[in-house]
Each structure stands twice: as structure tokens, then as C-alpha cells.
Design a protein around this motif. Structure first.
Motif, PDB file in Angstrom:
ATOM      1  N   VAL A  24       0.871  -1.178   0.000  1.00 52.12           N
ATOM      2  CA  VAL A  24       0.000   0.000   0.000  1.00 52.12           C
ATOM      3  C   VAL A  24       0.903   1.221   0.000  1.00 52.12           C
ATOM      4  O   VAL A  24       1.768   1.357   0.872  1.00 52.12           O
ATOM      5  CB  VAL A  24      -0.914   0.035   1.245  1.00 52.12           C
ATOM      6  N   PRO A  26       0.678   5.247  -0.108  1.00 50.97           N
ATOM      7  CA  PRO A  26      -0.112   6.491  -0.124  1.00 50.97           C
ATOM      8  C   PRO A  26       0.417   7.457  -1.192  1.00 50.97           C
ATOM      9  O   PRO A  26       1.629   7.634  -1.332  1.00 50.97           O
ATOM     10  CB  PRO A  26       0.098   7.052   1.287  1.00 50.97           C
ATOM     11  N   ILE A  47      -6.428   5.307   4.650  1.00 54.27           N
ATOM     12  CA  ILE A  47      -6.475   4.168   5.559  1.00 54.27           C
ATOM     13  C   ILE A  47      -7.250   4.565   6.809  1.00 54.27           C
ATOM     14  O   ILE A  47      -6.960   5.591   7.426  1.00 54.27           O
ATOM     15  CB  ILE A  47      -5.044   3.710   5.920  1.00 54.27           C
ATOM     16  N   LYS A  48      -8.225   3.757   7.143  1.00 59.74           N
ATOM     17  CA  LYS A  48      -8.996   3.995   8.367  1.00 59.74           C
ATOM     18  C   LYS A  48      -8.449   3.130   9.503  1.00 59.74           C
ATOM     19  O   LYS A  48      -8.341   3.567  10.632  1.00 59.74           O
ATOM     20  CB  LYS A  48     -10.472   3.655   8.117  1.00 59.74           C
ATOM     21  N   GLU A  49      -8.091   1.904   9.173  1.00 55.55           N
ATOM     22  CA  GLU A  49      -7.532   0.996  10.179  1.00 55.55           C
ATOM     23  C   GLU A  49      -6.837  -0.163   9.496  1.00 55.55           C
ATOM     24  O   GLU A  49      -7.305  -0.656   8.468  1.00 55.55           O
ATOM     25  CB  GLU A  49      -8.663   0.449  11.074  1.00 55.55           C
ATOM     26  N   LEU A  50      -5.726  -0.587  10.073  1.00 55.99           N
ATOM     27  CA  LEU A  50      -5.114  -1.859   9.685  1.00 55.99           C
ATOM     28  C   LEU A  50      -5.358  -2.845  10.812  1.00 55.99           C
ATOM     29  O   LEU A  50      -5.179  -2.501  11.984  1.00 55.99           O
ATOM     30  CB  LEU A  50      -3.597  -1.726   9.518  1.00 55.99           C
ATOM     31  N   SER A  51      -5.725  -4.041  10.451  1.00 55.81           N
ATOM     32  CA  SER A  51      -5.882  -5.121  11.429  1.00 55.81           C
ATOM     33  C   SER A  51      -5.172  -6.317  10.817  1.00 55.81           C
ATOM     34  O   SER A  51      -5.760  -7.143  10.118  1.00 55.81           O
ATOM     35  CB  SER A  51      -7.369  -5.371  11.676  1.00 55.81           C
ATOM     36  N   LEU A  52      -3.859  -6.375  11.069  1.00 61.78           N
ATOM     37  CA  LEU A  52      -3.012  -7.290  10.296  1.00 61.78           C
ATOM     38  C   LEU A  52      -3.214  -8.751  10.682  1.00 61.78           C
ATOM     39  O   LEU A  52      -3.149  -9.628   9.819  1.00 61.78           O
ATOM     40  CB  LEU A  52      -1.546  -6.883  10.451  1.00 61.78           C
ATOM     41  N   VAL A  53      -3.459  -8.999  11.962  1.00 65.05           N
ATOM     42  CA  VAL A  53      -3.659 -10.390  12.384  1.00 65.05           C
ATOM     43  C   VAL A  53      -4.927 -10.952  11.722  1.00 65.05           C
ATOM     44  O   VAL A  53      -4.987 -12.128  11.377  1.00 65.05           O
ATOM     45  CB  VAL A  53      -3.691 -10.479  13.926  1.00 65.05           C
ATOM     46  N   GLU A  54      -5.890 -10.079  11.496  1.00 67.39           N
ATOM     47  CA  GLU A  54      -7.123 -10.472  10.783  1.00 67.39           C
ATOM     48  C   GLU A  54      -6.964 -10.375   9.256  1.00 67.39           C
ATOM     49  O   GLU A  54      -7.916 -10.654   8.529  1.00 67.39           O
ATOM     50  CB  GLU A  54      -8.273  -9.518  11.143  1.00 67.39           C
ATOM     51  N   HIS A  55      -5.816  -9.900   8.789  1.00 68.23           N
ATOM     52  CA  HIS A  55      -5.567  -9.752   7.343  1.00 68.23           C
ATOM     53  C   HIS A  55      -6.522  -8.738   6.710  1.00 68.23           C
ATOM     54  O   HIS A  55      -6.999  -8.949   5.598  1.00 68.23           O
ATOM     55  CB  HIS A  55      -5.701 -11.087   6.602  1.00 68.23           C
TER      56      HIS A  55
END
Lengths: 65, 65
Positions: A24, A26, A47-55
């Protein structure tokens, strides 16, 4: 592999934009998404949020001017 | 697990800020990083690049006003 899926989010709705996102980048007017196959997609969003463990990568649209 | 490490990047230098980042939440004046253990760190920075397959989040500092 630790790619993620990118979604537009508005309220409690998720809209899948691109799967298997690796990069990603910007840009001035949005985000350049690149998947693990090298396919690129430019979106007018931030980007509003990254939740990497949830992919998951949550994006919100930038209003058109 | 698909967490990533967050780095400040300036020129060709990388400075590790937080390991095992799960969540990244953009705020008005920076980014809230949260690792897989729930530890949180607020940084005055913006996202410069995500490289998820490499498990890397590159940040650039926001200049103090």
C-alpha cells in the motif's frame, strides 16, 4: 503469506476492493494498492484501520471535490 | 501470525519503532500502533508504505509545528 484484503468501510458495511494486497503506497490523491501478483489498483481513499492479524485493511473513501 | 514491524524511514535509514504490530489506527495528529500483546504506542507519523509480505510498515515522521 501475510497479505491482507482491502475493504471500503462505511458505517457497518464492508465492501471488498482488492484481495491479497501486499503493498500500500499512499499518494497525493489516494492509495496505490498492489496485490501479491503485481496487479495494481488506485483508489481515492485513506487508511482507516489496519488489522493485520485479521488480514484486513479498512479504507474510507475520500469525497470527490 | 501476520503482524508486522513498524519502522521510521528517512533516506535509506530504518529505525525500528515497534515490533509485532497488529493494529494501526490513524488519528488526527499521528498513528496509534498496537502490538499483538495489546501494548499501544502513539507516534507523530504517517504511513509511507506497507509491505505486508515482508512484514514491514514504513512510517515517516510528521514535522513538529
Amino acid at each position: 503469506m501475510c497479505e491482507a484484503n482491502a475493504y471500503f468501510i462505511a458505517g457497518d458495511k464492508e465492501e471488498l476492493i482488492l484481495e491479497s494486497v501486499d503493498k500500500v503506497l499512499p499518494q497525493e490523491d489516494g492509495l496505490l494498492l498492489e496485490d501479491i501478483f503485481g496487479h495494481r489498483k488506485m483508489v481515492r481513499a485513506r487508511i482507516k484501520e489496519l488489522s493485520l492479524v485479521e488480514h484486513k485493511i479498512y479504507l474510507e473513501k475520500i469525497d470527490e471535490r
